[in-house]
Design an enzyme around this catalytic site. Structure first.
Site, PDB file in Angstrom:
ATOM      1  N   ASP A  40       0.847  -1.176   0.000  1.00 40.49           N
ATOM      2  CA  ASP A  40       0.000   0.000   0.000  1.00 40.49           C
ATOM      3  C   ASP A  40       0.889   1.233   0.000  1.00 40.49           C
ATOM      4  O   ASP A  40       1.862   1.283  -0.750  1.00 40.49           O
ATOM      5  CB  ASP A  40      -0.935  -0.042   1.220  1.00 40.49           C
ATOM      6  CG  ASP A  40      -2.256   0.656   0.977  1.00 40.49           C
ATOM      7  OD1 ASP A  40      -2.239   1.792   0.507  1.00 40.49           O
ATOM      8  OD2 ASP A  40      -3.299   0.064   1.286  1.00 40.49           O
TER       9      ASP A  40
ATOM     10  N   HIS B 202     -11.121  16.317  19.206  1.00 35.82           N
ATOM     11  CA  HIS B 202     -11.856  17.491  19.669  1.00 35.82           C
ATOM     12  C   HIS B 202     -12.439  17.286  21.060  1.00 35.82           C
ATOM     13  O   HIS B 202     -13.564  17.709  21.349  1.00 35.82           O
ATOM     14  CB  HIS B 202     -12.964  17.850  18.685  1.00 35.82           C
ATOM     15  CG  HIS B 202     -12.497  17.950  17.258  1.00 35.82           C
ATOM     16  ND1 HIS B 202     -11.583  18.886  16.839  1.00 35.82           N
ATOM     17  CD2 HIS B 202     -12.807  17.213  16.164  1.00 35.82           C
ATOM     18  CE1 HIS B 202     -11.358  18.732  15.549  1.00 35.82           C
ATOM     19  NE2 HIS B 202     -12.075  17.726  15.113  1.00 35.82           N
TER      20      HIS B 202
ATOM     21  N   SER C  34     -11.007  -0.558   0.184  1.00 37.03           N
ATOM     22  CA  SER C  34      -9.677  -0.583   0.796  1.00 37.03           C
ATOM     23  C   SER C  34      -9.767  -0.775   2.305  1.00 37.03           C
ATOM     24  O   SER C  34      -8.808  -1.229   2.934  1.00 37.03           O
ATOM     25  CB  SER C  34      -8.936   0.722   0.514  1.00 37.03           C
ATOM     26  OG  SER C  34      -8.593   0.837  -0.836  1.00 37.03           O
TER      27      SER C  34
END
Length: 890
Positions: A165, A328, A671
């Site tokens: 990859d 966050h 993927s």
């Protein structure tokens, strides 16, 4: 954009496209003589190196290493005999799985090579493209699978998963080794670890056991830039800075002060390491741009690109267990790979800007098998068909994968993202597992409540507005500082400096979704940052028209925010805003009267109508050639989670604008589905170390399910006549055998085994395939008695052209350890009759039995009929295989 910026970017784009290197190209050449995996002897001084089917290559053997040297010497001698030194560049010698090499030379030289004695094929290289917190629970791993292997801290122990990859970020918590039991040496793995050129530290740490990169073909083709593409296994750019507007395409800043060093760091390595005119000229032009930028004090810096998919896919398959996913200030759960204790071997052959080249990918696979990986995860597929072959199964890439499977390596490949249209698969061959993508049971939803009481559904992975109170709505186009900035499209809220902070502070900012979000020059992350920097209480992104290619996935943001993706709901919001916002005769707002509040979108809603086949997931039928003739082979093979999957992310990754600078990302694609299967295959391999790749694939397929959590048939996302998304009943062309069921796959009862000779039989009996082409790639003549390709012993039956009656044979082997009696039944759509014989059979442990499936055309419909064979065992095992047939005549 200033005029000088425009011209700088314009010049770069023009030069990058027209200044191509000379006529030389990369070619993959196969030559006479068997590769290591199939060499049976016959050459004086070199004994046989061939392995039995499903047996690993012993690369430490002197027999293997001496024969490998012999093959490479033959490759060099051939080139030296035909061409003058300096007129070509040999890039790789392929010795283990195919016998050949990759070479950079002119088309005229390639033609000479094509007619040289001993040369079997010359194929011009072609490009390839890149095609979790909750999914372990969704798949039942913590309670039904990991305990059988000693718990999560032993799941995948001593199994090596190779990833071909785009690199890995080794410092991510999913891969580091602190607070874990130390990883000892693994003698069966012989791969190496490259050293980080910056820190001089190894990319490996025990968990990551191998790390290499392959780019010779990309360099020869003039596509590779070592600074932009990072000439190491690292997943991330490491040098560049992110543009203020989040643009992942191209954005430049001038330089000043220390930025002058960036110019030197960029230009000098390019000039030294790249030999093609395109990059040399680009480097010179960049220097000119930097000088011009300094003169005019431009405000943006050069972006360098990174790719983060490898870190993401590796963490899905084999990331550590229990890693908090925090963004966050909120924790979205604990991340884990399918096989948390498995080792990771990195073979980087894909790059951010151009994808990759088959010659590099083949070299990576060849090296991975040489090194001793157990599983290969491939999130890669061809951009287009090879130029010189018609057969989907016969090319250097698929032939190399056939060699890998012969060496006992299980291969999981992403099926492709061309759905929901038929025949969009990019994974064709029977020896690999082609994986489709599913939506799991987790959905993120949110809502906006208007002052008139209307509740508008939307998408927003965010907290609610403070104390659930309402706030004034302020549209971005009503608070621009200067009307002259309208050329910057301020409504998409990417540039806070264009908007009036005094009017926005403490209010909800309304922004507009534009095509910029589709192409990546605008992002929801940047909207959130803009709203936060202006002191807004939250933001709303309205979608007034849906652009081609638009997708509306939930994006984590740190302030209240929501995307109203439904055009009709956006219109309701806009109408409400217009009515509640009085204006003077010039159109200027007199006062903002509209109010609203944003709900809490942080908690997922779990749906029973899961799994579903994702819209983007590539569909069958499978094809046997690039004239799109249908194959007697089902693809995809299996369905696995691939939509909105949390995984590790490189802090420097720029693939997804919404996750730049983050440690995790939630993205979609086949993927993401393939590493789920790779990780589950590692768990099966751990429990059954001597099983063949075909046995593992069979266990996955025969135990899969075609029902969702509510017990209803799995549905597939599809386009309606108006291009809106709808749900339809899925078929094997959508999900293969069904959705993976890891717990049952560990104990399937029966397997449908197959080996190298079976795959040769499949090739030799497939109509239209040139037998000489088969011999070119397999070094084996066709003398098989399989009869027809539908007789390949796969855990599915497909007859693409059924005339009258066809009898198909299958063989099953009892792997349960106890004698078991199976009752066999079959069902089929009415247009085709089906019969299975014998109706029952008793099979001893380790024994095999044959059975037949008879298909007869009842009526010609012009479409496929679907059915199944179900085998119920007396000890509780259930084995199911899908059956497909297209009746042409009675």
């Amino acid at each position: 954009m200033r005029l000088v910026e425009f011209w700088c970017i314009f010049i770069i784009i023009i030069l990058a496209n027209i200044l191509e290197p000379g006529k030389a190209e990369v070619y993959i050449v196969t030559v006479e003589g068997e590769p290591i995996i199939s060499y049976t002897g016959g050459i004086d001084g070199f004994e046989a190196t061939a392995v039995e089917s499903d047996e690993k290559i012993d690369t430490t053997s002197e027999l293997v290493t001496s024969y490998a040297r012999h093959l490479e010497k033959r490759h060099d001698m051939l080139l030296e005999m035909l061409f003058d030194t300096g007129t070509y560049t040999k890039l790789y010698s392929y010795r283990h799985l195919i016998n050949g090499f990759a070479v950079h030379l002119s088309p005229e030289q390639a033609e000479t090579l094509r007619h040289a004695p001993g040369v079997k094929s010359v194929v011009r290289d072609w490009k390839v493209k890149r095609l979790t917190t909750h999914t372990p629970q969704f798949l039942g791993l913590p309670t039904g699978v990991w305990p059988t292997g000693g718990g999560y801290d032993r799941a995948g122990e001593n199994i090596v998963i190779g990833f071909v990859d785009s690199g890995i970020y080794p410092h991510h918590p999913s891969f580091v080794t602190y607070n874990t039991e130390p990883y000892g040496p693994l003698p069966t793995y012989r791969g190496k670890c490259e050293v980080d050129p910056e820190t001089k530290r190894s990319f490996c740490n025990g968990k990551i056991i191998g790390a290499q990169h392959f780019a010779q073909a990309a360099i020869a083709a003039g596509a590779f830039n070592p600074i932009v593409d990072f000439a190491s296994p690292l997943d991330g750019d490491g040098h560049g800075s992110v543009a203020q507007n989040g643009n992942p395409i191209m954005n430049f800043r001038g330089i000043s002060g220390t930025s002058t060093q960036v110019c030197k760091e960029y230009t000098i390595p390019v000039l030294l390491s790249l030999k093609h005119l395109k990059w040399i000229v680009l480097a010179v032009v960049l220097n000119l741009i930097f000088l011009v930028g300094k003169r005019f004090s431009l405000n943006n810096s050069l972006i360098l690109f990174a790719s983060s998919f490898r870190s993401h896919t590796a963490s899905i398959a084999a990331g550590r267990n229990g890693i908090p996913v925090r963004m966050h200030g909120h924790e979205f759960g604990k991340a884990s790979g399918m096989a948390p204790r498995a080792r990771i071997a990195v073979y980087k052959a894909l790059y951010r800007l151009f994808g990759g080249f088959i010659a590099d990918v083949v070299a990576a696979i060849d090296q991975a098998v040489h090194d001793g990986v157990d599983i290969l995860s491939l999130s890669v597929g061809p951009n287009s068909p090879p130029a010189t072959t018609k057969t989907t199964y016969l090319n250097p890439f698929d032939a190399t994968l056939l060699g890998a499977v012969k060496a006992g390596v299980f291969v999981a490949q992403a099926a492709g993202n061309g759905g929901p249209f038929p025949k969009t698969l990019v994974s064709y061959s029977p020896w690999i597992a082609s994986v489709a993508a599913a939506i799991d049971d987790r959905r993120y939803k949110n809502h906006l409540t208007l002052g008139d009481g209307k509740i508008l559904a939307g998408i927003g992975l965010s907290p609610s507005t403070h104390f659930n109170q309402s706030y004034t709505l302020v549209a971005a186009n009503d608070v621009v500082l200067d009307s002259s900035v309208m050329k910057y499209n301020p409504t998409d809220c990417q540039r806070p400096e264009l908007l009036n902070k005094n009017l926005i502070k403490g209010n909800i900012l309304l922004c507009g979704y534009s095509f910029n979000f589709v192409v990546g020059s605008a992002s929801i992350k940047k909207v959130s940052e803009t709203a936060k920097s202006l002191g807004a209480a939250g933001f709303v992104l309205c979608v007034e028209t849906v652009s081609p290619g638009a997708k509306f996935d939930p994006v984590p943001v740190g302030i209240p925010g929501i995307v109203i993706a439904d055009v009709s709901k956006s219109k309701e919001l806009i109408d409400y805003y217009k009515i509640s916002t009085p204006r003077d005769w010039t159109g200027r707002v007199k006062s903002f009267k509209g109010i609203g509040k944003i709900g809490d979108g942080l908690m997922p809603i779990l749906h029973k109508s899961a799994p579903q086949v994702a819209l983007f997931s590539a569909r069958g039928p499978n094809i046997k050639d690039f004239n799109f003739q249908e194959a007697d082979l089902l693809k995809p093979d299996i369905l696995a989670p691939g939509s909105l999957i949390w995984g590790a992310w490189s802090l420097n990754g720029t693939d997804e604008p919404n996750y730049m600078g983050e440690g995790f990302a939630m993205i979609s694609g086949t993927s993401m589905a393939a590493p789920h299967i790779a990780g589950i295959a590692a768990l099966i391999k751990q429990k059954h170390p001597h099983w063949s790749p075909a046995a593992i694939k069979s266990a996955l397929m025969t135990t899969s399910t075609t029902l969702d959590r509510a017990g209803n048939p799995i549905l597939a996302q599809q386009y309606s006549e108006t291009q809106a998304m709808k749900l339809v009943k899925a078929t094997p062309f959508d999900y293969g055998s069904g959705h993976v069921n890891p717990r049952d796959a560990l104990d399937p009862g029966l397997i449908f085994d197959a080996g190298y000779n079976d795959y040769l039989g499949f090739l030799c009996t497939t109509p239209g395939i040139d037998i000489h082409e088969i011999k070119n790639y397999t070094n084996t003549p066709c003398n098989n008695t399989m009869g027809n390709p539908a007789n390949l012993n796969s855990p599915s039956v497909t007859v693409s052209h059924l005339v009258r009656t066809r009898v198909v044979t299958r063989t099953v082997t009892n792997v349960a350890g106890e004698e078991e009696t199976y009752v066999n039944t079959a069902r089929m759509d009415p247009a085709v009759a089906i019969e299975v014989n014998p109706p029952a059979m008793t099979i001893r442990p380790g024994a095999s039995r044959k059975f037949t499936v008879t298909l007869t055309v009842r009526s010609v419909t012009g479409t496929y009929s679907f059915g199944e064979v179900l085998m119920k065992g007396s000890r509780g095992h259930k084995v199911r295989i899908p059956v497909l047939a297209n009746g042409y005549s009675r």
